[in-house]
Design a protein around this motif. Structure first.
Motif, PDB file in Angstrom:
ATOM      1  N   GLN A  60      -0.797   8.048 -12.153  1.00 26.05           N
ATOM      2  CA  GLN A  60      -1.912   7.413 -11.484  1.00 26.05           C
ATOM      3  C   GLN A  60      -1.710   8.419 -10.270  1.00 26.05           C
ATOM      4  OE1 GLN A  60      -3.462   3.776 -11.423  1.00 26.05           O
ATOM      5  NE2 GLN A  60      -4.415   4.145  -9.261  1.00 26.05           N
ATOM      6  N   ALA A  61      -2.819   9.110  -9.723  1.00 24.35           N
ATOM      7  CA  ALA A  61      -2.733   9.508  -8.266  1.00 24.35           C
ATOM      8  C   ALA A  61      -3.094   8.676  -7.229  1.00 24.35           C
ATOM      9  CB  ALA A  61      -3.936  10.776  -7.997  1.00 24.35           C
ATOM     10  N   LEU A  62      -2.216   8.843  -6.299  1.00 25.55           N
ATOM     11  CA  LEU A  62      -2.352   7.791  -5.070  1.00 25.55           C
ATOM     12  C   LEU A  62      -2.702   8.470  -3.767  1.00 25.55           C
ATOM     13  CD1 LEU A  62       0.500   5.602  -5.494  1.00 25.55           C
ATOM     14  CD2 LEU A  62      -1.710   5.050  -6.029  1.00 25.55           C
ATOM     15  N   THR A  63      -3.228   7.832  -2.909  1.00 26.20           N
ATOM     16  CA  THR A  63      -3.527   8.292  -1.439  1.00 26.20           C
ATOM     17  C   THR A  63      -2.947   7.346  -0.490  1.00 26.20           C
ATOM     18  OG1 THR A  63      -5.868   7.396  -1.703  1.00 26.20           O
ATOM     19  CG2 THR A  63      -5.527   9.654  -2.165  1.00 26.20           C
ATOM     20  N   PRO A  64      -2.682   7.618   0.711  1.00 29.22           N
ATOM     21  CA  PRO A  64      -2.016   6.663   1.651  1.00 29.22           C
ATOM     22  C   PRO A  64      -3.206   5.460   1.866  1.00 29.22           C
ATOM     23  CG  PRO A  64      -1.853   8.780   2.513  1.00 29.22           C
ATOM     24  CD  PRO A  64      -2.767   8.907   1.302  1.00 29.22           C
ATOM     25  N   GLY A  65      -2.589   4.354   1.961  1.00 20.39           N
ATOM     26  CA  GLY A  65      -3.680   3.151   1.789  1.00 20.39           C
ATOM     27  C   GLY A  65      -3.948   2.469   0.726  1.00 20.39           C
ATOM     28  N   GLU A  66      -3.897   3.302  -0.189  1.00 15.89           N
ATOM     29  CA  GLU A  66      -4.245   2.680  -1.607  1.00 15.89           C
ATOM     30  C   GLU A  66      -3.020   1.534  -2.094  1.00 15.89           C
ATOM     31  OE1 GLU A  66      -5.626   4.204  -6.090  1.00 15.89           O
ATOM     32  OE2 GLU A  66      -5.245   5.783  -4.518  1.00 15.89           O
ATOM     33  N   THR A  67      -3.761   0.460  -2.741  1.00 14.72           N
ATOM     34  CA  THR A  67      -3.047  -0.580  -3.149  1.00 14.72           C
ATOM     35  C   THR A  67      -2.268  -0.379  -4.228  1.00 14.72           C
ATOM     36  OG1 THR A  67      -4.480  -2.205  -2.031  1.00 14.72           O
ATOM     37  CG2 THR A  67      -2.772  -3.080  -3.961  1.00 14.72           C
ATOM     38  N   VAL A  68      -0.813  -0.746  -4.257  1.00 11.74           N
ATOM     39  CA  VAL A  68       0.119  -0.323  -5.500  1.00 11.74           C
ATOM     40  C   VAL A  68       0.256  -1.590  -6.306  1.00 11.74           C
ATOM     41  CG1 VAL A  68       2.340   0.301  -6.193  1.00 11.74           C
ATOM     42  CG2 VAL A  68       1.043   1.647  -4.527  1.00 11.74           C
ATOM     43  N   ALA A  69       0.650  -2.802  -5.420  1.00 10.51           N
ATOM     44  CA  ALA A  69       0.887  -3.869  -5.979  1.00 10.51           C
ATOM     45  C   ALA A  69       0.313  -5.157  -5.062  1.00 10.51           C
ATOM     46  CB  ALA A  69       2.401  -4.288  -6.484  1.00 10.51           C
ATOM     47  N   THR A  70       0.358  -6.140  -5.702  1.00 14.52           N
ATOM     48  CA  THR A  70      -0.069  -7.521  -4.791  1.00 14.52           C
ATOM     49  C   THR A  70       1.264  -8.514  -4.850  1.00 14.52           C
ATOM     50  OG1 THR A  70      -2.317  -7.222  -5.168  1.00 14.52           O
ATOM     51  CG2 THR A  70      -1.637  -9.544  -4.185  1.00 14.52           C
TER      52      THR A  70
ATOM     53  N   GLU B 225       0.610  -1.179   0.058  1.00 14.15           N
ATOM     54  CA  GLU B 225       0.047  -0.196  -0.178  1.00 14.15           C
ATOM     55  C   GLU B 225       0.924   1.312   0.068  1.00 14.15           C
ATOM     56  OE1 GLU B 225      -2.488  -0.552   3.542  1.00 14.15           O
ATOM     57  OE2 GLU B 225      -3.794  -2.075   2.449  1.00 14.15           O
ATOM     58  N   SER B 226       0.594   2.332  -0.670  1.00 14.80           N
ATOM     59  CA  SER B 226       0.933   3.496  -0.787  1.00 14.80           C
ATOM     60  C   SER B 226       0.957   4.277   0.711  1.00 14.80           C
ATOM     61  CB  SER B 226       0.299   4.345  -1.424  1.00 14.80           C
ATOM     62  OG  SER B 226       1.105   5.864  -1.797  1.00 14.80           O
ATOM     63  N   THR B 227       2.003   4.758   1.066  1.00 12.48           N
ATOM     64  CA  THR B 227       2.237   5.709   2.471  1.00 12.48           C
ATOM     65  C   THR B 227       2.143   6.965   2.302  1.00 12.48           C
ATOM     66  OG1 THR B 227       4.691   5.297   2.145  1.00 12.48           O
ATOM     67  CG2 THR B 227       3.533   3.627   3.505  1.00 12.48           C
ATOM     68  N   HIS B 228       1.966   7.330   0.805  1.00 14.55           N
ATOM     69  CA  HIS B 228       2.247   9.129   0.479  1.00 14.55           C
ATOM     70  C   HIS B 228       1.117   9.326  -0.468  1.00 14.55           C
ATOM     71  CE1 HIS B 228       6.229   8.841   1.975  1.00 14.55           C
ATOM     72  NE2 HIS B 228       6.479   7.734   1.333  1.00 14.55           N
ATOM     73  N   THR B 229       0.581  10.429  -0.346  1.00 13.78           N
ATOM     74  CA  THR B 229      -0.254  11.089  -1.285  1.00 13.78           C
ATOM     75  C   THR B 229       0.634  11.675  -2.503  1.00 13.78           C
ATOM     76  OG1 THR B 229      -1.827  11.767   0.356  1.00 13.78           O
ATOM     77  CG2 THR B 229      -2.040  13.079  -1.914  1.00 13.78           C
ATOM     78  N   GLY B 230       0.402  11.362  -3.645  1.00 13.54           N
ATOM     79  CA  GLY B 230       0.873  11.972  -4.897  1.00 13.54           C
ATOM     80  C   GLY B 230       0.603  11.359  -6.150  1.00 13.54           C
ATOM     81  N   GLN B 231       1.402  11.422  -7.118  1.00 12.79           N
ATOM     82  CA  GLN B 231       1.360  10.913  -8.417  1.00 12.79           C
ATOM     83  C   GLN B 231       2.342  10.118  -8.802  1.00 12.79           C
ATOM     84  OE1 GLN B 231       1.694  13.902 -11.704  1.00 12.79           O
ATOM     85  NE2 GLN B 231      -0.316  12.848 -12.644  1.00 12.79           N
TER      86      GLN B 231
ATOM     87  N   LEU C  13       8.329   3.894  -3.125  1.00 15.17           N
ATOM     88  CA  LEU C  13       7.794   2.710  -2.309  1.00 15.17           C
ATOM     89  C   LEU C  13       8.574   1.498  -2.323  1.00 15.17           C
ATOM     90  CD1 LEU C  13       3.991   3.576  -3.545  1.00 15.17           C
ATOM     91  CD2 LEU C  13       5.341   4.377  -1.291  1.00 15.17           C
ATOM     92  N   ARG C  14       8.868   0.822  -1.341  1.00 16.97           N
ATOM     93  CA  ARG C  14       9.589  -0.447  -1.440  1.00 16.97           C
ATOM     94  C   ARG C  14       8.854  -1.646  -0.948  1.00 16.97           C
ATOM     95  NH1 ARG C  14      14.766   0.859  -2.138  1.00 16.97           N
ATOM     96  NH2 ARG C  14      15.326   3.242  -2.207  1.00 16.97           N
ATOM     97  N   SER C  15       9.179  -2.672  -1.312  1.00 12.81           N
ATOM     98  CA  SER C  15       8.622  -3.979  -0.754  1.00 12.81           C
ATOM     99  C   SER C  15       8.777  -4.190   0.684  1.00 12.81           C
ATOM    100  CB  SER C  15       8.937  -5.218  -1.747  1.00 12.81           C
ATOM    101  OG  SER C  15       7.945  -6.205  -1.016  1.00 12.81           O
ATOM    102  N   PRO C  16       7.944  -4.639   1.526  1.00 10.62           N
ATOM    103  CA  PRO C  16       8.429  -4.706   2.999  1.00 10.62           C
ATOM    104  C   PRO C  16       9.002  -6.276   3.123  1.00 10.62           C
ATOM    105  CG  PRO C  16       6.071  -4.380   2.954  1.00 10.62           C
ATOM    106  CD  PRO C  16       6.752  -4.338   1.616  1.00 10.62           C
TER     107      PRO C  16
END
Length: 270
Positions: free
Chosen positions: A125-135, A71-77, A108-111
């Protein structure tokens, strides 16, 4: 009134009361005895014989920890996406770059290490915190290995215990050509799983809905039986199984062998 000659003779003949009357010929008695023997044998077999008792379930090949969303931890593009489905990632590896409203680039790094199953974002694409980036299918379990996750109807899963043998029909390796993949039950969830819990394991809400469409299901975890000398490294009902490496995220249909039951138990529903 006229009578036939033979009828008149029959009336004059004395009754044969001292003659033995044959109710059935020997061949008829033999047929009756054979039928009785078959019925007796079938009755004995119904109580003492055994029939194979199995339970079926569907699922997929994966790893013990299943998948998890990054999940994204930032707001941005999104500026760049560095991975695509099928890529292997290490812990801390860059997955995407996000430009924040202040113009700062956040990476954004894989934990955790694993394989990218799905990428749900793209450049611009615009992202907000908590939005899924990858599975990502996680491979950081202490005993990481290839397993089958099966979703078995709750009413049938109660009969499954650890150690039961399982035959897996792998969708990418037709059984008619390569046989069935062998495995053994290692755990059964004590309670039915909700669609959201299954979605958390699979990372796919639609697939989770399909598994619970017929009612509550339990998770049955199956370890694959290893065998040296086969291309996949696992045991198959055929001599070698399919060529090549066995990949994860592949659909399987499973038959769990529960042993034998007497035929009468099937009739009585026990």
């Amino acid at each position: 009134m006229k009578f036939r000659f033979k009828a008149m003779q029959a009336m004059r003949a004395p009754d044969e009361l001292d003659s033995v009357t044959s109710l059935a010929r020997p061949r008829g008695w033999l047929t009756v005895l054979v039928i009785l023997a078959v019925i007796a044998g079938a009755g004995a077999w119904a109580f003492t014989g055994t029939l194979p008792y199995t339970v079926r379930g569907d699922g997929l090949l994966t790893r013990p920890l299943g998948v998890a969303p990054l999940e994204s931890t930032h707001t941005g593009q999104v500026r760049n996406v560095h991975v695509r489905p099928g890529d292997e990632v290490a812990e801390g590896q860059a997955v995407a770059d996000v430009v924040t409203p202040g113009g700062r680039v956040e990476r954004l790094r894989s934990p955790f290490p694993g394989m990218v199953v799905d990428v749900t974002t793209g450049q611009g694409q615009a992202l907000t915190p908590g939005e899924t980036v990858a599975t990502i299918e996680r491979s950081d379990a202490p005993d990481d290995r290839l397993v089958a996750m099966l979703f078995v109807p709750d009413s049938q899963a109660a009969s499954i215990v650890t150690g039961h043998d399982v035959d897996l029909d792998v969708s990418t390796a037709p059984a008619v050509l390569h046989g069935l993949l062998a495995g053994r039950v290692t755990s059964v969830s004590p309670y039915p799983l909700s669609a959201s819990a299954i979605a958390g394991l699979l990372g796919d809400a639609e697939a989770a809905k399909s598994y619970v469409a017929g009612g509550p299901v339990r998770l049955v975890l199956v370890d694959l039986t290893q065998r040296d000398g086969t291309p996949t490294g696992y045991a198959w009902s055929s001599r070698e199984g399919p060529p090549g490496v066995l990949r994860t995220q592949i659909q399987v249909s499973a038959t769990v062998r529960l042993g034998g039951k007497s035929p009468i138990s099937f009739v009585l529903g026990r």
